[in-house]
Design an enzyme around this catalytic site. Structure first.
Site, PDB file in Angstrom:
ATOM      1  N   HIS A 254      35.776  10.284  75.442  1.00 20.73           N
ATOM      2  CA  HIS A 254      36.610  11.509  75.409  1.00 20.73           C
ATOM      3  C   HIS A 254      37.108  11.899  76.802  1.00 20.73           C
ATOM      4  CE1 HIS A 254      35.347  11.690  71.291  1.00 20.73           C
ATOM      5  NE2 HIS A 254      34.099  12.006  71.588  1.00 20.73           N
TER       6      HIS A 254
ATOM      7  N   ASP B   9      35.764   6.624  66.074  1.00 22.07           N
ATOM      8  CA  ASP B   9      34.783   7.697  66.223  1.00 22.07           C
ATOM      9  C   ASP B   9      34.276   8.246  64.885  1.00 22.07           C
ATOM     10  OD1 ASP B   9      33.328   9.912  67.012  1.00 22.07           O
ATOM     11  OD2 ASP B   9      34.763  10.659  68.446  1.00 22.07           O
TER      12      ASP B   9
END
Ligand code: NGQ
Ligand code: ZN
Length: 451
Positions: free
Chosen positions: A268, A319
């Site tokens: 991220h 993810d």
């Protein structure tokens, strides 16, 4: 397996697009020879590109598709979603995890991913005590990868605390928790079970879940040079909490307390100031971007233009598996920049160059680096991972080379993928995974059991 030869009508090589390319594949699933302008080998029509690395997966979250998009009683956020996710995580048996992971991995192959970084933290029994085999759940992910035919870089997660500064974990996290020795036991068992193209790394969950002392101990007790993945600076609350605890922002803390280098992957890294962008880019680490999940969870927008300009490398991951699609993740990445900066072709590598090709090639390289998988380029010695796009799909009609890549990424998406080879084996044919029926039946049983 004998030497096989495939002759591609149109294929993306490191040197660019080429026609009539014969690729020889050895018994180990690696490319042993490449000949251009060839008439040799089994003809593969369509448009062929290298398989993509999916650098960040939590397989169990595949169960949540469609079940977390309803408004709660109060304000919804990443943190309320996380509570819902913990609820799912507490229900899964080892058989369930294997079934869900196999389904997710088969879908990955069907969409053009040919390897996956499994960031696995579901270690213990639902009550929190270890399985007889401490690595039971990680080994289930490995088995799922084998049944789908995808190469995994298994990233067992070190998760010891519930917040910055070694705070106690909460009840919802009880399946995740290990001290250093417990973690190393799991690591060793996985290491002994590795085979084929699978790789092993480590994943300190986040600066919230480990201490400097704990992570240092694990880094010292495991091989140097292996992949190290960590979630960092995904949410603004995480930045605020980190500042309150350490007077540093998460990326600042990470880069100043650990030897972050090309083996690391910062998952991220959404919230960075200018100097953090520069330092992360200069470290050689890969930014692990998960644009559709980050959008779904309301994380924020990664500073991609600035990071690329600073020489930063990135790869993509599905993810939470809200969608499983390299095309959609790359599209979301580019669109987030257009929406933020009121521009077009934000991440194209230069005038006249294709945006899709630019970000696709960057993600191929970054993903391969982050997972330490021998992939990302169709070249001698590389793994024979090929994604063949269907040039008869309506989105690709009349589109060749870069225009076809752009039409796949920005328009047609997964439906454009026809055949996928992973390690030289045909795993997806005419859009269908070769083991789809069994994998889906097992997945269905788990869905029904958990309903
Ligand atoms: C995870 N997922 O570990 O699955 C996290 C949520 C957390 C994402 N960050 C939990 N997308 O970060 O504490
Ligand atoms: Zn994650």
């Amino acid at each position: 397996m004998e030497q096989r030869k495939l002759r591609f009508d149109s294929v993306l090589l490191p040197t660019g697009w080429a026609r009539d390319v014969c690729v020889s594949i050895d018994e180990g699933g690696l490319i042993s020879n490449i000949q251009t302008s060839s008439k040799d080998g089994e003809r593969i029509s369509g448009i062929t590109v290298p398989g993509m690395a999916n650098l960040h997966s939590h397989a169990h979250q595949r169960l949540m598709q469609g079940l977390a998009e309803r408004a709660g009683p109060g304000a919804d956020s990443f943190w309320t979603w996380r509570e819902v996710m913990y609820g799912f995580a507490l229900k899964l048996s080892p058989e369930d995890l294997e079934a869900v992971a196999a389904q997710a991995y088969a879908e990955m192959l069907c969409s053009g991913f040919t390897s996956v970084g499994e960031f696995q933290y579901l270690h213990h029994q639902p009550g929190g005590s270890p399985y007889e085999n401490r690595a039971e759940m990680s080994l289930r992910c490995l088995a799922a990868a084998d049944s789908a035919g995808i190469a995994t870089t298994l990233l067992p997660v070190l998760y010891s605390h519930g917040g910055f500064g070694g705070a106690a974990p909460n009840q919802g996290q009880r399946r995740f928790i290990n001290d250093v020795d417990g973690f190393l036991d799991i690591y060793e068992i996985i290491n002994d079970a590795l085979h084929g193209h699978h790789q092993l790394g480590i994943a300190p969950h986040s600066l919230r879940a480990v201490t400097k002392t704990g992570l240092d101990a694990v880094l010292e007790s495991t091989p140097q040079g292996q992949p190290v993945h960590i979630h960092v600076a995904e949410q603004t609350k995480e930045v605020e909490d980190c500042l309150a605890w350490s007077k540093q922002r998460p990326v600042e803390y990470l880069l100043s307390h650990f030897n972050v280098n090309k083996n690391w992957c910062a998952i991220h890294a959404t919230h960075m100031l200018e100097h953090e962008v520069r330092v992360l880019a200069a470290s050689g680490a890969v930014a692990g971007l998960c644009p559709t999940t980050e959008a779904n969870l309301g994380d924020g927008i990664f500073p991609a233009i600035e990071f690329i300009n600073a020489g930063g490398k990135f790869g993509i991951g599905s993810d939470s598996h809200i969608t499983i699609s390299p095309a959609e993740d790359l599209r979301m990445l580019e669109y987030s920049q257009r929406l933020k900066h009121h521009t077009r072709n934000a991440l194209a590598d230069g005038a006249g160059l294709s945006t899709g090709r630019s970000i696709f090639e960057r993600a191929l390289k970054g993903g391969a680096q982050a997972l330490q998988q021998n992939m990302g380029a169709i070249e001698i010695g590389g793994r024979a991972d090929f994604v063949v796009l269907n040039d008869d799909h309506h989105a690709l009609l009349g589109r060749a080379e870069d225009a076809a890549l752009d039409a796949w990424i920005f328009s047609g998406g997964n439906a454009c993928v026809r055949d996928v080879y992973a390690g030289g084996k045909l795993q997806v044919k005419d859009g269908l995974h070769v083991n789809a029926t069994t994998i889906k039946n097992n997945f269905k049983k788990t869905i029904e059991r958990l309903a």
